[in-house]
Design a protein around this motif. Structure first.
Motif, PDB file in Angstrom:
ATOM      1  N   LEU A  56      54.287-116.532 -52.319  1.00 20.03           N
ATOM      2  CA  LEU A  56      54.316-115.003 -52.453  1.00 20.03           C
ATOM      3  C   LEU A  56      54.643-114.478 -53.977  1.00 20.03           C
ATOM      4  O   LEU A  56      54.159-113.899 -54.749  1.00 20.03           O
ATOM      5  N   PHE A  57      55.750-115.359 -54.339  1.00 24.03           N
ATOM      6  CA  PHE A  57      56.464-114.644 -55.502  1.00 24.03           C
ATOM      7  C   PHE A  57      55.549-115.030 -56.523  1.00 24.03           C
ATOM      8  O   PHE A  57      55.204-114.416 -57.786  1.00 24.03           O
ATOM      9  N   GLN A  58      55.054-116.367 -56.733  1.00 22.07           N
ATOM     10  CA  GLN A  58      54.064-116.599 -57.594  1.00 22.07           C
ATOM     11  C   GLN A  58      52.761-115.505 -57.584  1.00 22.07           C
ATOM     12  O   GLN A  58      52.439-115.249 -58.602  1.00 22.07           O
ATOM     13  N   THR A  59      52.281-115.593 -56.584  1.00 24.05           N
ATOM     14  CA  THR A  59      51.285-114.485 -56.472  1.00 24.05           C
ATOM     15  C   THR A  59      51.686-113.137 -57.370  1.00 24.05           C
ATOM     16  O   THR A  59      50.705-112.605 -57.956  1.00 24.05           O
ATOM     17  N   ILE A  60      52.707-112.506 -56.857  1.00 20.70           N
ATOM     18  CA  ILE A  60      53.112-111.365 -57.511  1.00 20.70           C
ATOM     19  C   ILE A  60      53.260-111.565 -58.880  1.00 20.70           C
ATOM     20  O   ILE A  60      52.814-110.566 -59.593  1.00 20.70           O
ATOM     21  N   LYS A  61      53.867-112.635 -59.268  1.00 20.03           N
ATOM     22  CA  LYS A  61      53.869-113.057 -60.763  1.00 20.03           C
ATOM     23  C   LYS A  61      52.624-113.116 -61.586  1.00 20.03           C
ATOM     24  O   LYS A  61      52.409-112.151 -62.480  1.00 20.03           O
ATOM     25  N   ASN A  62      51.583-113.530 -60.865  1.00 24.26           N
ATOM     26  CA  ASN A  62      50.250-113.759 -61.267  1.00 24.26           C
ATOM     27  C   ASN A  62      49.547-112.342 -61.412  1.00 24.26           C
ATOM     28  O   ASN A  62      48.754-111.912 -62.193  1.00 24.26           O
ATOM     29  N   VAL A  63      50.034-111.543 -60.573  1.00 29.00           N
ATOM     30  CA  VAL A  63      49.046-110.298 -60.341  1.00 29.00           C
ATOM     31  C   VAL A  63      49.531-109.317 -61.348  1.00 29.00           C
ATOM     32  O   VAL A  63      49.051-108.396 -62.032  1.00 29.00           O
ATOM     33  N   PHE A  64      50.949-109.119 -61.291  1.00 29.41           N
ATOM     34  CA  PHE A  64      51.605-108.005 -62.213  1.00 29.41           C
ATOM     35  C   PHE A  64      52.056-108.679 -63.527  1.00 29.41           C
ATOM     36  O   PHE A  64      53.130-108.174 -64.012  1.00 29.41           O
ATOM     37  N   LEU A  65      51.434-109.630 -64.063  1.00 30.08           N
ATOM     38  CA  LEU A  65      51.423-109.894 -65.480  1.00 30.08           C
ATOM     39  C   LEU A  65      52.937-110.530 -65.709  1.00 30.08           C
ATOM     40  O   LEU A  65      53.262-110.362 -67.047  1.00 30.08           O
TER      41      LEU A  65
ATOM     42  N   ALA B  44      47.637-109.311 -51.563  1.00 27.83           N
ATOM     43  CA  ALA B  44      47.743-109.301 -53.026  1.00 27.83           C
ATOM     44  C   ALA B  44      46.362-109.569 -53.741  1.00 27.83           C
ATOM     45  O   ALA B  44      46.080-109.058 -54.899  1.00 27.83           O
ATOM     46  N   GLY B  45      45.297-110.159 -53.103  1.00 27.35           N
ATOM     47  CA  GLY B  45      44.093-110.267 -53.859  1.00 27.35           C
ATOM     48  C   GLY B  45      43.584-108.943 -54.230  1.00 27.35           C
ATOM     49  O   GLY B  45      42.909-108.866 -55.343  1.00 27.35           O
ATOM     50  N   LYS B  46      43.621-107.926 -53.288  1.00 24.45           N
ATOM     51  CA  LYS B  46      43.055-106.837 -53.457  1.00 24.45           C
ATOM     52  C   LYS B  46      43.613-105.993 -54.608  1.00 24.45           C
ATOM     53  O   LYS B  46      42.879-105.422 -55.268  1.00 24.45           O
ATOM     54  N   ILE B  47      44.952-106.210 -54.413  1.00 25.97           N
ATOM     55  CA  ILE B  47      45.725-105.284 -55.510  1.00 25.97           C
ATOM     56  C   ILE B  47      45.533-105.848 -56.815  1.00 25.97           C
ATOM     57  O   ILE B  47      45.188-105.247 -57.864  1.00 25.97           O
ATOM     58  N   ALA B  48      45.094-107.224 -56.806  1.00 24.18           N
ATOM     59  CA  ALA B  48      44.916-107.799 -58.165  1.00 24.18           C
ATOM     60  C   ALA B  48      43.583-107.374 -58.512  1.00 24.18           C
ATOM     61  O   ALA B  48      43.227-107.038 -59.879  1.00 24.18           O
ATOM     62  N   GLU B  49      42.485-107.077 -57.828  1.00 23.37           N
ATOM     63  CA  GLU B  49      41.430-106.477 -58.075  1.00 23.37           C
ATOM     64  C   GLU B  49      41.569-105.222 -58.834  1.00 23.37           C
ATOM     65  O   GLU B  49      40.974-104.991 -59.989  1.00 23.37           O
ATOM     66  N   VAL B  50      42.266-104.472 -57.918  1.00 22.30           N
ATOM     67  CA  VAL B  50      42.644-102.998 -58.775  1.00 22.30           C
ATOM     68  C   VAL B  50      43.079-103.123 -60.106  1.00 22.30           C
ATOM     69  O   VAL B  50      42.673-102.387 -61.126  1.00 22.30           O
ATOM     70  N   ILE B  51      43.962-104.071 -60.087  1.00 22.23           N
ATOM     71  CA  ILE B  51      44.712-103.946 -61.599  1.00 22.23           C
ATOM     72  C   ILE B  51      44.001-104.767 -62.550  1.00 22.23           C
ATOM     73  O   ILE B  51      43.980-104.167 -63.550  1.00 22.23           O
ATOM     74  N   ARG B  52      43.027-105.668 -62.240  1.00 19.64           N
ATOM     75  CA  ARG B  52      42.107-106.135 -63.338  1.00 19.64           C
ATOM     76  C   ARG B  52      41.238-105.126 -63.657  1.00 19.64           C
ATOM     77  O   ARG B  52      40.994-105.041 -64.894  1.00 19.64           O
ATOM     78  N   VAL B  53      40.755-104.101 -62.829  1.00 21.10           N
ATOM     79  CA  VAL B  53      40.021-103.220 -63.390  1.00 21.10           C
ATOM     80  C   VAL B  53      40.785-102.132 -64.229  1.00 21.10           C
ATOM     81  O   VAL B  53      40.121-101.754 -65.384  1.00 21.10           O
ATOM     82  N   LEU B  54      41.868-101.815 -63.933  1.00 20.50           N
ATOM     83  CA  LEU B  54      42.582-101.111 -64.590  1.00 20.50           C
ATOM     84  C   LEU B  54      42.782-101.575 -66.117  1.00 20.50           C
ATOM     85  O   LEU B  54      42.894-100.952 -67.109  1.00 20.50           O
ATOM     86  N   GLU B  55      43.019-102.959 -66.024  1.00 20.93           N
ATOM     87  CA  GLU B  55      43.214-103.520 -67.291  1.00 20.93           C
ATOM     88  C   GLU B  55      42.262-103.485 -68.262  1.00 20.93           C
ATOM     89  O   GLU B  55      42.166-103.305 -69.328  1.00 20.93           O
TER      90      GLU B  55
END
Lengths: 68, 129, 214
Positions: A56-65, B44-55
């Motif tokens: 989970l933490f790894q995922t959050i890290k990747n997602v939020f830069l 998380a995957g969905k959030i990542a998609e949104v954030i990629r679009v914003l980026e």
């Protein structure tokens, strides 16, 4: 999503089984063993959850830069 | 229809927790945590998609990269702090939960410090000495 | 200009958009206030960014200005001798100009005075001056060439040279007068006398020639 659904049942199963064994051992008068079994079961489940939290933490890290 | 999957897993986990709580409360707590994590990772995957679009939009509009990274870090901090606080609160440790939240808030403010510094310096420079 | 404006507005719009999105993404309300504050600050930064740029440029300009001034100063400073030489030259030039001007005006005055007083035509009046040590102009010699009008004779000119009261050596004989007759001689004497009085010079410095009238 189907990623870890099995694990939910695994944990629940472990919990129930450990509880059963605990009860049985207690009935047999071996409280010592009962506690050890409970502890062992708890350790296994905790290990699973720790792995998942790392994930989970790894995922959050990747997602939020969090690149630093 | 991922929402059905999420709701399904949630309900099943709830039942299981109810069942186990009678025997072993510790396992019930672990199960609840586990379920929460699974649901979150699924999202998380969905959030990542949104954030990629914003980026992508941000880079196209030449928004300062510093801004965007700061924003994302803030959201990340909020998520992790929130998650930890809820898990601890579920385990019945309200005080630890509030400490975690406090840490999250503080770290968010720390993220903002460079921005505040720049703004204040600019204002001071603009004002005649 | 328009491009720049577009960029700026785009930035602001996108930041506001992202902020709204994040508000929706946030997990709970306790963090919301903090995140909102930070987002507000970031948006303020984006709005103020042109001012930041201006300030930065100003600073750069100031730096540039100081460096240039330094260079300039260094260049000016090193050849101080040159500056002094230049100053000396200028001073000399100015002195010369003043000298010439003075001589000219004096010549004019002498011409007029002699013409009105003695009724002779002054062909030429020359005044030579010199700077003494204290940078004061002194008369060195006066030369006058006159021509008598009345008679048909040519009156030889008189040249007078004046020297300052200082011990200037005078190369001019008091009178190279070759007066053709007695009249001219006395006229020359009179003029010499007059000049002596009005300009306070010695006889040796005055040189008068009287030509005969044509």
């Amino acid at each position: 999503m189907p990623y870890n659904v099995d694990a939910v049942f695994q944990i629940a199963g472990i919990g129930i089984i450990v509880a059963m064994i605990h009860t049985v051992l207690k009935q047999m008068g071996k409280e010592d063993f009962a506690h050890w079994v409970t502890l062992f079961g708890f350790g296994v489940v905790l290990f699973m959850i720790a792995m998942l939290i790392q994930d989970l933490f790894q995922t959050i890290k990747n997602v939020f830069l969090f690149r630093s | 229809m991922e929402i059905i999957q999420v709701v399904g897993i949630g309900i099943i986990a709830t039942f299981l927790v109810l069942v186990i709580k009678e025997q072993k409360p510790v396992f019930a707590f672990l199960l609840a945590t586990f379920t929460g994590i699974v649901i979150f990772i699924a999202l998380a995957g969905k959030i990542a998609e949104v954030i990629r679009v914003l980026e992508h939009l941000a880079t196209q509009a030449r928004v300062n990269n510093l801004f965007f990274e700061t924003i994302l870090k803030i959201v990340g901090i909020a998520y992790i702090a929130e998650f930890g606080a809820q898990v601890t609160r579920d385990a019945g440790q309200g005080s630890i939960a509030s400490k975690i939240e406090l840490a999250g808030k503080l770290l968010i403010m720390v993220m903002a410090i460079p921005i505040i510094t720049v703004i204040i310096e600019t204002v001071i420079q603009i004002l005649p000495a | 200009m328009v491009e720049w404006l577009t960029d700026w507005i785009k930035q602001i719009i996108l930041l506001v958009l992202i902020a709204t999105f994040l508000d929706l993404l946030l997990p709970n309300h306790s963090m919301e206030r903090y995140v909102k504050l930070v987002m507000g600050l970031i948006i303020i930064m984006a709005i103020l960014s042109p001012i930041f740029k201006l300030i930065k440029n100003d600073l750069n300009l100031a730096n540039l200005a100081t460096t240039i001034q330094h260079k300039w100063n260094m260049k000016e400073m090193s050849p101080i001798r040159d500056i002094k030489e230049n100053a000396d030259k200028l001073q000399k030039n100015q002195d010369q100009l003043i000298q010439k001007q003075t001589e000219k005006s004096m010549e004019k005055i002498i011409k007029q005075n002699i013409q009105t007083k003695f009724g002779v035509e002054v062909v030429q009046a020359k005044v030579k001056t010199e700077l003494n040590r204290n940078h004061v102009l002194e008369i060195k010699q006066i030369e006058v060439v006159t021509r008598t009008k009345s008679i048909n004779q040519k009156s030889p000119t008189k040249t007078k040279s004046m020297e300052p009261v200082a011990p200037v050596h005078v190369e001019i004989t008091p009178t190279i007068i070759k007066p053709s007759n007695q009249v001219d001689k006395s006229l020359a004497k009179e003029i010499t006398e007059y000049l002596k009085q009005s300009w306070q010079v010695t006889t040796e410095q005055i040189h008068i020639l009287i030509e005969a009238p044509r």
